[in-house]
Write a protein that holds these residues in place. Structure first.
Motif, PDB file in Angstrom:
ATOM      1  N   LEU A  14       0.681  -1.326  -0.091  1.00 37.34           N
ATOM      2  CA  LEU A  14      -0.007  -0.017   0.068  1.00 37.34           C
ATOM      3  C   LEU A  14       0.915   1.399   0.024  1.00 37.34           C
ATOM      4  O   LEU A  14       0.458   2.190  -0.772  1.00 37.34           O
ATOM      5  N   LEU A  15       2.134   1.161   0.632  1.00 41.06           N
ATOM      6  CA  LEU A  15       2.765   2.417   0.480  1.00 41.06           C
ATOM      7  C   LEU A  15       3.543   2.815  -0.790  1.00 41.06           C
ATOM      8  O   LEU A  15       3.267   3.575  -1.121  1.00 41.06           O
ATOM      9  N   ASP A  16       3.917   1.388  -1.307  1.00 38.86           N
ATOM     10  CA  ASP A  16       4.307   1.552  -2.789  1.00 38.86           C
ATOM     11  C   ASP A  16       3.206   2.168  -3.737  1.00 38.86           C
ATOM     12  O   ASP A  16       3.551   3.076  -4.607  1.00 38.86           O
ATOM     13  N   LEU A  17       2.085   1.528  -3.429  1.00 38.01           N
ATOM     14  CA  LEU A  17       0.974   2.175  -4.275  1.00 38.01           C
ATOM     15  C   LEU A  17       0.658   3.533  -3.893  1.00 38.01           C
ATOM     16  O   LEU A  17       0.508   4.417  -4.959  1.00 38.01           O
ATOM     17  N   ARG A  18       0.697   4.005  -2.772  1.00 36.70           N
ATOM     18  CA  ARG A  18       0.443   5.422  -2.511  1.00 36.70           C
ATOM     19  C   ARG A  18       1.392   6.189  -2.954  1.00 36.70           C
ATOM     20  O   ARG A  18       1.367   7.382  -3.748  1.00 36.70           O
ATOM     21  N   GLN A  19       2.763   6.046  -2.998  1.00 38.61           N
ATOM     22  CA  GLN A  19       3.840   6.745  -3.618  1.00 38.61           C
ATOM     23  C   GLN A  19       3.580   6.811  -5.228  1.00 38.61           C
ATOM     24  O   GLN A  19       3.925   7.639  -6.048  1.00 38.61           O
ATOM     25  N   ALA A  20       3.442   5.727  -6.132  1.00 37.83           N
ATOM     26  CA  ALA A  20       3.145   5.479  -7.222  1.00 37.83           C
ATOM     27  C   ALA A  20       2.077   6.458  -7.874  1.00 37.83           C
ATOM     28  O   ALA A  20       2.102   7.046  -8.773  1.00 37.83           O
ATOM     29  N   THR A  21       0.892   6.328  -7.089  1.00 44.67           N
ATOM     30  CA  THR A  21      -0.263   6.926  -7.559  1.00 44.67           C
ATOM     31  C   THR A  21      -0.102   8.696  -7.290  1.00 44.67           C
ATOM     32  O   THR A  21      -0.333   9.418  -8.243  1.00 44.67           O
ATOM     33  N   THR A  50      -7.839   8.499   2.676  1.00 45.96           N
ATOM     34  CA  THR A  50      -6.373   8.504   2.241  1.00 45.96           C
ATOM     35  C   THR A  50      -6.049   9.649   1.553  1.00 45.96           C
ATOM     36  O   THR A  50      -6.520   9.999   0.433  1.00 45.96           O
ATOM     37  N   ASN A  51      -5.251  10.740   2.354  1.00 44.35           N
ATOM     38  CA  ASN A  51      -4.959  11.809   1.737  1.00 44.35           C
ATOM     39  C   ASN A  51      -3.383  12.151   1.832  1.00 44.35           C
ATOM     40  O   ASN A  51      -2.473  11.915   2.500  1.00 44.35           O
ATOM     41  N   ALA A  52      -3.170  12.717   0.580  1.00 42.23           N
ATOM     42  CA  ALA A  52      -1.723  13.304   0.308  1.00 42.23           C
ATOM     43  C   ALA A  52      -1.911  14.697  -0.222  1.00 42.23           C
ATOM     44  O   ALA A  52      -1.988  14.791  -1.512  1.00 42.23           O
TER      45      ALA A  52
END
Length: 253
Positions: A14-21, A50-52
């Motif tokens: 999920l961390l990799d997905l967050r960064q890739a997104t 989920t907020n970035a």
């Protein structure tokens, strides 16, 4: 852009997905992104946020009460395509609370942005929103179709990852799914016992098993996790019909 989309599809966590997104949306000029899941017409059902990059003031307010005023997920599910949240379709009718929420978004630095509904496994529905760094620039040059594709790929991968991480949750028996369904409709153990023609003690045993399998300690958390993982949909007539079919099959057996 293709390499960005490939990174989303191949994310291993999920961390990799967050960064890739974030990287993919940043490539389109939208470094700020949030995702809600699950979403449905019943806004009282818990939505994970989920907020970035968006303000913490908005996130806190949204988690506490303002999710009840947000019309954007409902609109996005209805129209099925990405759109600018500051340019709503002409046939949208908002109530006072919804109008106020959209006005308040400007105060959170979210005056302009784009959003879309996304769809994953187990009938999960999500929602993505994204904007420029300041939230003030008009993103008219952004290809809404590319944004929608990136959001959909990200959500599908998200559903795959959480299913893999929480595969044990899918091991609920048919009877446990029935009990969880009626828990999601707000029924007590006594009410569930009556609906399923079981003793209250037997229902209590099933409830304890559900708690153990979902790793929770109370009914509310069990229902919330069941909804978020696609095991049950609160107050959904299709789920109720499926439960009735399972009961009918047992009665014939």
């Amino acid at each position: 852009m293709l390499d960005k989309l490939k990174a989303i599809m191949e994310a291993r966590s999920l961390l990799d997905l967050r960064q890739a997104t974030i990287s993919a949306f940043g490539e389109m000029g939208m470094p700020r992104v949030f995702c809600l899941s699950p979403v449905g017409h019943d806004r009282s059902v818990g939505r994970s946020v989920t907020n970035a990059g968006f303000p913490m003031g908005w996130e806190t307010a949204y988690r506490e009460t303002r999710h009840m005023d947000d019309p954007l997920p409902d609109i996005s599910v209805r129209i099925g395509t990405a759109f600018h949240w500051h340019r709503l379709p002409g046939d949208v009718v908002l109530n006072q609370e919804e109008t106020q929420y959209l006005e308040d978004m400007a105060g959170w630095g979210m005056a302009k942005g784009i959003c879309v509904a996304t769809y994953g496994s187990a009938a999960r529905v999500g929602f993505f929103g994204a904007s420029s760094e300041s939230g003030e620039e008009d993103l008219g040059e952004v290809d809404l179709s590319v944004f929608q594709i990136a959001a959909e790929i990200s959500y599908v991968r998200y559903c795959q990852l959480i299913s893999a991480e929480l595969q044990y949750e899918m091991n609920l028996s048919s009877r446990e799914l029935d009990v969880l369904h009626w828990m999601a409709q707000g029924r007590s153990n006594a009410g569930i016992a009556e609906m399923l023609d079981l003793s209250q003690e037997t229902v209590g045993t099933y409830v304890k098993r559900i708690f153990a399998k979902l790793d929770v300690f109370d009914r509310t958390s069990a229902v919330m996790k069941g909804v978020m993982r696609g095991l049950v949909i609160a107050s959904d007539p299709n789920v109720e019909a499926a439960a009735q079919i399972r009961r009918a099959r047992r009665n014939r057996a």
